[in-house]
Write a protein that holds these residues in place. Structure first.
Motif, mmCIF file in Angstrom:
data_model
loop_
_atom_site.group_PDB
_atom_site.id
_atom_site.type_symbol
_atom_site.label_atom_id
_atom_site.label_comp_id
_atom_site.label_asym_id
_atom_site.label_seq_id
_atom_site.Cartn_x
_atom_site.Cartn_y
_atom_site.Cartn_z
ATOM 1 N N LEU A 276 0.855 -1.184 0.000
ATOM 2 C CA LEU A 276 0.000 0.000 0.000
ATOM 3 C C LEU A 276 0.890 1.233 0.000
ATOM 4 N N ARG A 277 0.688 2.125 -0.963
ATOM 5 C CA ARG A 277 1.553 3.291 -1.124
ATOM 6 C C ARG A 277 0.727 4.571 -1.092
ATOM 7 N N TYR A 278 0.998 5.386 -0.080
ATOM 8 C CA TYR A 278 0.366 6.696 0.038
ATOM 9 C C TYR A 278 1.279 7.731 -0.605
ATOM 10 N N CYS A 279 0.778 8.396 -1.640
ATOM 11 C CA CYS A 279 1.562 9.394 -2.358
ATOM 12 C C CYS A 279 1.038 10.778 -1.981
ATOM 13 N N PHE A 280 1.879 11.553 -1.285
ATOM 14 C CA PHE A 280 1.476 12.889 -0.900
ATOM 15 C C PHE A 280 2.643 13.849 -1.113
ATOM 16 N N GLU A 281 2.630 15.027 -0.446
ATOM 17 C CA GLU A 281 3.563 16.089 -0.839
ATOM 18 C C GLU A 281 4.924 16.024 -0.170
ATOM 19 N N LEU A 282 5.110 15.174 0.818
ATOM 20 C CA LEU A 282 6.382 15.103 1.543
ATOM 21 C C LEU A 282 7.156 13.844 1.145
ATOM 22 N N GLU B 4 3.382 -4.266 3.456
ATOM 23 C CA GLU B 4 4.088 -3.030 3.764
ATOM 24 C C GLU B 4 3.228 -1.848 3.369
ATOM 25 N N VAL B 5 3.453 -0.742 4.050
ATOM 26 C CA VAL B 5 2.852 0.524 3.668
ATOM 27 C C VAL B 5 3.996 1.517 3.495
ATOM 28 N N ILE B 6 4.015 2.208 2.364
ATOM 29 C CA ILE B 6 5.072 3.181 2.078
ATOM 30 C C ILE B 6 4.428 4.554 1.928
ATOM 31 N N ILE B 7 4.979 5.536 2.634
ATOM 32 C CA ILE B 7 4.458 6.902 2.625
ATOM 33 C C ILE B 7 5.542 7.830 2.083
ATOM 34 N N GLY B 8 5.198 8.618 1.055
ATOM 35 C CA GLY B 8 6.181 9.536 0.498
ATOM 36 C C GLY B 8 5.641 10.234 -0.729
ATOM 37 N N ASP B 9 6.443 11.134 -1.290
ATOM 38 C CA ASP B 9 6.050 11.771 -2.538
ATOM 39 C C ASP B 9 6.402 10.858 -3.716
ATOM 40 N N LEU B 10 6.047 11.294 -4.907
ATOM 41 C CA LEU B 10 6.242 10.436 -6.072
ATOM 42 C C LEU B 10 7.715 10.121 -6.294
ATOM 43 N N ALA C 55 10.018 9.805 -4.086
ATOM 44 C CA ALA C 55 10.411 8.782 -3.122
ATOM 45 C C ALA C 55 9.913 7.407 -3.549
ATOM 46 N N HIS C 56 8.675 7.339 -4.021
ATOM 47 C CA HIS C 56 8.139 6.044 -4.470
ATOM 48 C C HIS C 56 8.928 5.515 -5.668
ATOM 49 N N ARG C 57 9.235 6.381 -6.597
ATOM 50 C CA ARG C 57 9.994 5.946 -7.775
ATOM 51 C C ARG C 57 11.369 5.414 -7.379
ATOM 52 N N ALA C 58 11.977 6.027 -6.369
ATOM 53 C CA ALA C 58 13.337 5.661 -5.957
ATOM 54 C C ALA C 58 13.359 4.553 -4.907
ATOM 55 N N GLY C 59 12.183 4.061 -4.516
ATOM 56 C CA GLY C 59 12.143 3.024 -3.487
ATOM 57 C C GLY C 59 12.469 3.544 -2.107
ATOM 58 N N ARG C 60 12.205 4.840 -1.884
ATOM 59 C CA ARG C 60 12.476 5.431 -0.578
ATOM 60 C C ARG C 60 11.161 5.703 0.139
ATOM 61 N N GLY C 61 11.068 6.830 0.850
ATOM 62 C CA GLY C 61 9.905 7.125 1.659
ATOM 63 C C GLY C 61 10.021 6.460 3.019
ATOM 64 N N THR C 62 8.916 6.409 3.725
ATOM 65 C CA THR C 62 8.861 5.739 5.044
ATOM 66 C C THR C 62 8.107 4.428 4.888
ATOM 67 N N ARG C 63 8.777 3.323 5.239
ATOM 68 C CA ARG C 63 8.145 2.002 5.191
ATOM 69 C C ARG C 63 7.575 1.664 6.564
ATOM 70 N N CYS C 64 6.313 1.286 6.584
ATOM 71 C CA CYS C 64 5.661 0.860 7.829
ATOM 72 C C CYS C 64 5.472 -0.650 7.754
ATOM 73 N N ARG C 65 6.064 -1.334 8.735
ATOM 74 C CA ARG C 65 6.006 -2.794 8.754
ATOM 75 C C ARG C 65 5.662 -3.278 10.138
ATOM 76 N N ALA C 66 5.321 -4.556 10.236
ATOM 77 C CA ALA C 66 4.991 -5.140 11.516
ATOM 78 C C ALA C 66 6.238 -5.259 12.389
ATOM 79 N N ASP C 67 6.043 -5.350 13.696
ATOM 80 C CA ASP C 67 7.176 -5.596 14.590
ATOM 81 C C ASP C 67 7.891 -6.865 14.205
ATOM 82 N N GLY C 68 9.206 -6.852 14.362
ATOM 83 C CA GLY C 68 10.007 -8.050 14.035
ATOM 84 C C GLY C 68 10.309 -8.134 12.580
#
Length: 260
Positions: A181-187, A239-245, A247-260
């Motif tokens: 799941l990828r949230y694309c926003f301004e940051l 996984e959930v990835i939050i970032g601007d376009l 960041a998504h293109r470059a495989g960056r942003g913030t990845r949210c994953r389960a513990d462990g």
């Protein structure tokens, strides 16, 4: 082996800027495997409301949806914006199909109860029709979901697109898909310092998120987005990835994953 599925959510910061929208649709059309696009409403609904003599009312970034506003946002979100996105994706060779929540009973919601604020005809998601969406994906179609849902009793509802994206991701994760799941926003991601775009937190898990909430390093408008992200992760989204376009293109942003 689970099938790969990407769910991309785009909001007003993308929809309201032609160049940003062009790039986001290029990115979505080029995604490998199965994909779903979820979009918000952007500024267009407020523009049309004013043109028709209605002043938009927002509280904490959420639209107050009275009966007249509901008619107009339905026309804009489920009509103009949704079908324009579908047409632009078809132009890119991406066989998209636009849906409101009422189409194929794809997203069921209930009217938000009145607590301290009466949001009017705002909807809280109850269920996503994973069988329908999986069937469309099996046909090689890419669903494009707008933020209009229904309650199965004939009432349309205006619903938060971030929440629709989360609910769609969790429904399809329990239907045999490995979902990103990828949230694309301004940051460029979740920032430790809102004034420093280089302060992206590269990865969060529930424990780190709880610590960041406790020490105040994350707050404000990021909290609802991250709450959705970790609800999705807890329900089986890979996984959930939050970032601007970029960041998504470059495989960056913030990845949210389960513990462990």
């Amino acid at each position: 082996m689970p099938m790969q599925l990407t769910i991309l959510k785009i909001g007003g910061n993308v929809l309201d800027q032609p160049a940003a929208l062009h790039d986001a649709l290029d990115y979505f059309a080029a995604l490998p495997g199965a994909a779903v696009l979820v979009h918000g409403g952007g500024k267009k609904a407020s523009q049309v409301l004013r043109e028709l003599g209605h002043e938009p009312v927002m509280i904490d970034g959420r639209r107050i949806t009275d009966a007249a506003t509901l008619e107009i946002v339905t026309m804009v979100y489920a009509g103009l914006l949704n079908k324009d996105l579908v047409a632009q994706l078809q132009r890119r060779g991406c066989n998209a199909i636009g849906l409101s929540g009422a189409d194929g009973n794809s997203v069921l919601a209930t009217k938000r109860p009145v607590k301290t604020i009466d949001y009017g005809f705002a909807g809280d998601v109850q269920a996503v029709n994973a069988v329908l969406l999986a069937g469309l994906l099996d046909l090689g179609l890419r669903p494009v979901l707008c933020p209009i849902t229904h309650d199965q009793r004939g009432q349309l509802l205006n619903t938060n697109a971030d929440t629709i994206a989360k609910a769609t991701a969790t429904a399809l994760a329990t239907h045999g898909y490995q979902v990103s799941l990828r949230y694309c926003f301004e940051l460029p991601g979740v920032l430790r310092d809102l004034h420093d775009p280089a302060s992206v937190i590269p990865e969060l898990n529930p424990s780190l998120y709880a610590d960041a909430l406790a020490d105040g390093s994350i707050g404000g408008g990021m909290i609802p987005k991250l709450d959705n992200a970790f609800a999705a992760v807890a329900a089986g989204v890979s996984e959930v990835i939050i970032g601007d376009l970029a960041a998504h293109r470059a495989g960056r942003g913030t990845r949210c994953r389960a513990d462990g």
